[in-house]
Design a protein around this motif. Structure first.
Motif, mmCIF file in Angstrom:
data_model
loop_
_atom_site.group_PDB
_atom_site.id
_atom_site.type_symbol
_atom_site.label_atom_id
_atom_site.label_comp_id
_atom_site.label_asym_id
_atom_site.label_seq_id
_atom_site.Cartn_x
_atom_site.Cartn_y
_atom_site.Cartn_z
ATOM 1 N N GLY A 1 61.269 65.534 48.396
ATOM 2 C CA GLY A 1 62.353 65.917 47.500
ATOM 3 C C GLY A 1 63.284 66.975 48.057
ATOM 4 O O GLY A 1 64.169 67.469 47.343
ATOM 5 N N LYS A 2 63.120 67.310 49.314
ATOM 6 C CA LYS A 2 63.879 68.413 49.915
ATOM 7 C C LYS A 2 65.389 68.209 49.836
ATOM 8 O O LYS A 2 66.142 69.145 49.560
ATOM 9 N N ASP A 3 65.857 66.998 50.073
ATOM 10 C CA ASP A 3 67.298 66.745 50.136
ATOM 11 C C ASP A 3 67.919 66.416 48.790
ATOM 12 O O ASP A 3 69.126 66.562 48.606
ATOM 13 N N CYS A 4 67.096 65.967 47.849
ATOM 14 C CA CYS A 4 67.658 65.463 46.586
ATOM 15 C C CYS A 4 67.573 66.441 45.426
ATOM 16 O O CYS A 4 68.415 66.427 44.526
ATOM 17 N N CYS A 5 66.561 67.306 45.463
ATOM 18 C CA CYS A 5 66.171 67.948 44.204
ATOM 19 C C CYS A 5 65.966 69.450 44.346
ATOM 20 O O CYS A 5 65.849 69.971 45.457
ATOM 21 N N LYS A 6 65.887 70.114 43.189
ATOM 22 C CA LYS A 6 65.721 71.564 43.192
ATOM 23 C C LYS A 6 64.989 72.002 41.926
ATOM 24 O O LYS A 6 64.899 71.259 40.937
ATOM 25 N N LEU A 7 64.467 73.231 41.965
ATOM 26 C CA LEU A 7 63.878 73.841 40.780
ATOM 27 C C LEU A 7 64.994 74.149 39.784
ATOM 28 O O LEU A 7 65.988 74.784 40.136
ATOM 29 N N ILE A 8 64.809 73.697 38.543
ATOM 30 C CA ILE A 8 65.781 73.995 37.492
ATOM 31 C C ILE A 8 65.362 75.255 36.744
ATOM 32 O O ILE A 8 66.145 76.183 36.577
ATOM 33 N N ALA A 9 64.107 75.302 36.294
ATOM 34 C CA ALA A 9 63.624 76.471 35.561
ATOM 35 C C ALA A 9 62.112 76.410 35.422
ATOM 36 O O ALA A 9 61.499 75.347 35.545
ATOM 37 N N GLU A 10 61.525 77.577 35.173
ATOM 38 C CA GLU A 10 60.099 77.631 34.863
ATOM 39 C C GLU A 10 59.903 77.291 33.389
ATOM 40 O O GLU A 10 60.650 77.769 32.526
ATOM 41 N N VAL A 11 58.917 76.473 33.112
ATOM 42 C CA VAL A 11 58.629 76.042 31.741
ATOM 43 C C VAL A 11 57.759 77.096 31.060
ATOM 44 O O VAL A 11 56.752 77.533 31.631
ATOM 45 N N PRO A 12 58.115 77.546 29.867
ATOM 46 C CA PRO A 12 57.269 78.507 29.152
ATOM 47 C C PRO A 12 55.929 77.895 28.796
ATOM 48 O O PRO A 12 55.851 76.757 28.323
ATOM 49 N N ARG A 13 54.864 78.636 29.034
ATOM 50 C CA ARG A 13 53.530 78.123 28.730
ATOM 51 C C ARG A 13 53.266 78.182 27.232
ATOM 52 O O ARG A 13 53.619 79.148 26.562
ATOM 53 N N ASP A 14 52.626 77.151 26.725
ATOM 54 C CA ASP A 14 52.179 77.084 25.338
ATOM 55 C C ASP A 14 50.654 77.156 25.364
ATOM 56 O O ASP A 14 49.994 76.260 25.916
ATOM 57 N N ALA A 15 50.084 78.216 24.814
ATOM 58 C CA ALA A 15 48.640 78.457 24.939
ATOM 59 C C ALA A 15 47.810 77.282 24.436
ATOM 60 O O ALA A 15 46.800 76.906 25.044
#
Length: 260
Positions: free
Chosen positions: A197-211
């Motif tokens: 995924g190096k060329d196509c994609c990126k981190l958008i955001a960290e997902v908040p954890r739901d306990a």
């Protein structure tokens, strides 16, 4: 954090000694470990069809500390708990989070790993807003029968969750433009972003954890009746947290992708 880890390790060791379970655990001479073999860097089959990854090394280390012979069994994720209950193997070590829902069927060892959860999308994505309202109508992929699938099904009812047998299949659909986003553990997605995924994609955001959905972290799953085996693994896990061997393997296998 270091002090907390030492405290947890000491508490686990004390708990095992107090119950006297160690004596019973010596009856275990051989242990069969079930894993998926399709979730790098936790566990994966390489080009030679050999198991590798953090959990493979870590599971073997635990077996050395317990002085038992261990063999690995590869099992598709969808059937991994049913196969444990059917006695196909004795413990699951497969990047499994110790959730309350799973505790209805199995018992968990002490937690040995906990990582962030990420949402990844195309590099052309212009916003990092991943709220359900912002992603209404978007196609979001996740591996089925996972905490990530449960999270999407609970909070993203206005989106289009798509579930896959393996994380690799979700990753490929994102590459090929059939998904808008994918959700998984940060380490698994880092492996993807550093590779295919190096060329196509990126981190958008960290997902908040739901306990309630995500649980306290990754642990081994054992049949509820195997209390001695749980005590044996808990003691070994505590030792690896105390002596730093867990951390050394994390440093070997876990390489988070750049977040900018």
């Amino acid at each position: 954090m270091k002090g907390f880890v030492k405290f947890v390790a000491a508490a686990l060791l004390a708990s095992v000694s107090a119950t006297g379970a160690l004596a019973q655990a010596k009856e275990w001479k051989e242990v069969r470990i079930g894993t998926e073999g399709a979730y790098p860097p936790y566990n994966n089959l390489n080009a030679k069809k050999e198991l590798e990854g953090f959990e493979i090394d870590y599971g073997n280390l635990l077996c050395e500390k317990m002085k038992v012979k261990c063999t690995w069994v590869v099992q598709d994720w969808d059937g991994i708990i049913p196969a444990l209950l059917a006695n196909k193997y004795d413990i699951i070590i497969a990047g499994m989070n110790a959730t309350d829902e799973r505790k209805k069927q199995v018992e968990f060892t002490a937690v040995y790993n906990k990582t962030p959860i990420w949402m990844v999308g195309p590099k052309a994505t212009k916003t990092n807003d991943i709220t359900p309202a912002a992603l209404k109508g978007k196609a979001i992929g996740a591996q089925g029968s996972t905490i990530h699938a449960n999270f999407l099904e609970k909070f993203y009812t206005g989106s289009n969750p798509r579930l896959y047998p393996t994380q690799e299949e979700a990753n490929l659909d994102l590459i090929n433009g059939r998904l808008d986003y994918i959700v998984a553990d940060a380490l698994a997605l880092s492996d993807f972003l550093n590779g295919k995924g190096k060329d196509c994609c990126k981190l958008i955001a960290e997902v908040p954890r739901d306990a309630a959905i995500h649980g306290p972290g990754v642990a081994g799953a054992i049949r509820k009746s195997d209390t001695a085996l749980k005590a044996l693994f808990d003691k070994a896990i505590a030792e690896t947290l105390a002596d730093g061997s867990n951390k050394k393997l994390e440093e070997k296998w876990f390489k988070l992708a750049a977040t900018n």
